[in-house]
Design a protein around this motif. Structure first.
Motif, short mmCIF file in Angstrom:
data_model
loop_
_atom_site.label_atom_id
_atom_site.label_comp_id
_atom_site.label_asym_id
_atom_site.label_seq_id
_atom_site.Cartn_x
_atom_site.Cartn_y
_atom_site.Cartn_z
N GLU A 175 57.63 -76.82 6.97
CA GLU A 175 58.15 -78.19 7.11
C GLU A 175 57.52 -78.88 8.32
N GLY A 205 62.73 -73.69 5.27
CA GLY A 205 62.58 -72.33 4.74
C GLY A 205 63.84 -71.76 4.12
N THR A 224 53.11 -65.91 3.55
CA THR A 224 52.49 -65.71 4.86
C THR A 224 53.39 -66.36 5.90
N VAL A 233 62.52 -62.31 2.97
CA VAL A 233 61.84 -62.52 1.68
C VAL A 233 61.81 -61.20 0.89
N GLY A 249 53.29 -61.07 10.91
CA GLY A 249 52.85 -61.28 12.29
C GLY A 249 51.92 -60.20 12.82
P1 NDP Z 1 57.90 -68.46 9.50
O1 NDP Z 1 58.13 -67.08 9.05
O2 NDP Z 1 58.92 -69.11 10.34
O3 NDP Z 1 57.69 -69.43 8.26
C1 NDP Z 1 56.72 -69.20 7.25
C2 NDP Z 1 57.12 -69.96 6.00
O4 NDP Z 1 58.30 -69.37 5.47
C3 NDP Z 1 57.46 -71.42 6.27
O5 NDP Z 1 57.07 -72.20 5.18
C4 NDP Z 1 58.97 -71.35 6.39
O6 NDP Z 1 59.57 -72.60 6.18
C5 NDP Z 1 59.29 -70.36 5.31
N1 NDP Z 1 60.62 -69.74 5.39
C6 NDP Z 1 61.46 -69.67 6.44
N2 NDP Z 1 62.61 -69.02 6.08
C7 NDP Z 1 62.46 -68.66 4.79
C8 NDP Z 1 63.28 -67.94 3.85
N3 NDP Z 1 64.49 -67.49 4.17
N4 NDP Z 1 62.79 -67.75 2.61
C9 NDP Z 1 61.57 -68.18 2.26
N5 NDP Z 1 60.76 -68.88 3.09
C10 NDP Z 1 61.19 -69.10 4.34
O7 NDP Z 1 56.48 -68.45 10.21
P2 NDP Z 1 55.81 -69.64 11.02
O8 NDP Z 1 55.69 -70.83 10.13
O9 NDP Z 1 56.50 -69.77 12.33
O10 NDP Z 1 54.32 -69.07 11.21
C11 NDP Z 1 53.98 -68.23 12.24
C12 NDP Z 1 54.00 -66.78 11.81
O11 NDP Z 1 53.14 -66.61 10.71
C13 NDP Z 1 53.49 -65.85 12.88
O12 NDP Z 1 54.33 -64.72 12.95
C14 NDP Z 1 52.12 -65.45 12.39
O13 NDP Z 1 51.67 -64.21 12.86
C15 NDP Z 1 52.33 -65.46 10.92
N6 NDP Z 1 51.06 -65.58 10.23
C16 NDP Z 1 50.56 -64.48 9.57
C17 NDP Z 1 49.32 -64.53 8.96
C18 NDP Z 1 48.76 -63.37 8.22
O14 NDP Z 1 47.84 -63.55 7.43
N7 NDP Z 1 49.28 -62.16 8.40
C19 NDP Z 1 48.50 -65.76 9.00
C20 NDP Z 1 49.13 -66.85 9.70
C21 NDP Z 1 50.36 -66.75 10.30
P3 NDP Z 1 59.93 -73.51 7.48
O15 NDP Z 1 58.68 -73.81 8.16
O16 NDP Z 1 60.56 -74.68 6.87
O17 NDP Z 1 60.88 -72.69 8.30
#
Ligand code: NDP
Length: 482
Positions: A175, A205, A224, A233, A249
């Protein structure tokens, strides 16, 4: 800017509740526009559209879908500058980085999977007079959930192979960064992409993401994001026996061996530490250095870090922009303070108050690249994912100690080893508990290779054949002549 809307069945729609929220430019704190705060009802609409589109899309030939991927790539390429501008505005990353990485990779994700699909053939196995044929079918409708750090780059990394294999999609971007996903939807409309095949639901999320994961008609989830969210999830999807790919992460180690030619490798190590303000899951946030070269390395590293130009992301010369939000800035600063409490010494950078960035609005979420030494490698600051421009330095006295330190976190996503001896680097890499290791390079990505983590960095691999495997069901058909 005009409000962002959901994209369902080829139409741009507000949320069924009419609720909205704002997306903010983190470099100046100003709202950019509004987006729908959708709910399970909107996910239901999107899933119904995808469900209806599934039979016709999955019946297209691979060649037809490859042609579509190229068309999408062409259209994205024409819009590359707009994509870069939107991504920079939404994330606070420098425009040069958004052009070079985000916009370029979004195009190449589609091109790569188009070409890969063309060259891919399935094996056959003959034995006892029978021939086994591997047949792939689409999963059906898949849910794609992506984070804010590389918004369109990571979304298209999933969309391209999902479409190639004949699936329909319900996607939810973070978001915090909805702009480029919305632009992709506009591009699909402009090229008359079939309705209902790609659907986008914006929102939070726990509301939209959770509803996607829970929906019984969505048979695969590629997620991701952070490890804590990944656990939720997985807990939701596993009892439904959904296909699940989790890219989570990391707390990646950068290991500098005693023979590393420091002048040659320093640029790469700095880049691995601070690209995108350290907000790349693959960034090396723990730098482990052989004790015999530690002091020399430290002096050179801090000097190089101090040359990073931090500031207004719209300026061509800016190398590091803001972090994603004021809230995230506060989180990163709390880790800098924690580092001090744990006995660390800040060598450069620090909180915004103690090390301000010049010529940026006070509402912007800016931090200088920060280097901390003197911490135990088991300290929280050195083992928890900060996901910001903070790197800790540690020294080791033997290769075994370096391995022990590298493997001492719950994560296992990526790492890099820097040495004059590539065979030594290769051997060292094999002892690291991690999904990806680079030797004398970083973020050098061949999209045919497996991408993903071990331990709490994820489950499964994406990339090349691994993406095709995730986004399809395999049937083995064993044929014997009567
Ligand atoms: P989040 O886990 O907070 O969010 C990731 C996505 O999941 C967002 O779209 C979020 O929505 C959504 N989400 C949140 N809660 C739920 C739920 N209960 N069910 C389903 N979806 C949900 O991660 P960040 O956006 O903060 O991204 C950073 C993280 O991503 C870091 O830990 C980083 O390491 C990891 N990452 C990993 C990568 C990889 O390839 N391994 C690559 C890039 C990043 P919303 O934003 O609305 O909360």
């Amino acid at each position: 800017m005009e409000p962002i809307l959901n994209y369902i069945n080829g139409e741009f729609l507000p949320s069924t509740s009419g609720r909205t929220m704002e997306t903010v430019n983190p470099a100046n704190g100003q709202p950019i526009t509004t987006l729908p705060r959708s709910s399970a009802d909107d996910v239901e609409l999107a899933t119904a559209a995808a469900h209806e589109a599934t039979p016709s899309w999955s019946a297209t030939t691979m060649e037809e879908r490859i042609t579509w991927l190229h068309r999408i790539a062409d259209a994205l390429e024409e819009e590359a500058e707009t994509i870069a501008q939107l991504e920079s505005m939404d994330t606070g990353k420098p425009i040069s980085l958004a052009r070079r990485v985000d916009a370029a990779r979004s195009v190449s994700n589609f091109r790569f999977f188009a070409d890969f699909g063309k060259s891919h053939t399935e094996p056959t196995f003959a034995d006892h007079g029978a021939v086994n044929h591997v047949h792939r079918s689409p999963i059906g409708c898949v849910g794609l959930i992506t984070p804010w750090n590389l918004p369109l780059y990571l979304l298209t990394w999933k969309v391209a192979p999902a479409l190639l294999m004949g699936n329909t999609i319900v996607a939810k971007p973070s978001e915090l960064t909805p702009m480029t996903a919305n632009h992709l939807a506009k591009i699909l409309t402009s090229i008359n992409f079939p309705k209902g095949v790609f659907n986008l639901v914006h929102g939070l999320g726990p509301e939209v993401g959770q509803a996607i994961v829970e929906h019984p008609e969505i048979r695969g989830i590629s997620f991701t994001g952070g490890t804590a969210t990944g656990k939720i999830v997985a807990a939701t999807a596993a009892p439904m026996f959904k296909k699940l790919s989790l890219e989570l992460g990391g707390k990646n180690a950068t290991i500098v061996l005693d023979d590393a030619p420091l002048e040659d490798v320093m640029d790469g190590i700095v880049r691995a530490s601070f690209t995108n303000s350290g907000q790349v899951c693959l960034c090396g946030s723990r730098v482990l250095v052989d004790a015999s070269i530690y002091d020399r390395f430290k002096a050179m590293f801090v000097e190089a870090v101090n040359t990073i130009r931090v500031g207004d992301p719209t300026l061509e010369a800016t190398v590091m922009g803001s972090v994603i939000s004021k809230d995230h800035q506060t989180k990163v600063e709390s880790y800098i303070e924690l580092g001090r409490q744990e006995g660390g010494v800040v060598l450069t950078g620090g909180t915004a108050a103690e090390s301000p960035v010049d010529d940026v609005p006070s509402e912007g979420a800016f931090l200088r690249p920060t280097v901390i030494e003197g911490l135990s490698y088991t300290a929280r600051t050195a083992t928890e994912e900060i996901f910001g421009p903070v790197v800790t330095l540690h020294s080791f006295n033997s290769e075994q100690e370096a391995i022990d330190m590298a493997n001492a976190t719950q994560y296992g996503l990526a790492g890099s080893v820097w040495t004059a001896d590539t065979e030594r680097g290769h051997a060292f890499a094999q002892r690291m508990d991690t999904g990806i290791v680079w030797v004398n390079t970083w973020l050098n990505r061949d999209l045919r290779t497996p991408f993903g983590g071990v331990k709490q960095s994820g489950v499964g691999r994406e990339g090349g054949t691994w993406s095709l495997n995730f986004f399809s069901e395999l049937t083995n058909i064993c044929v014997q002549q009567p």
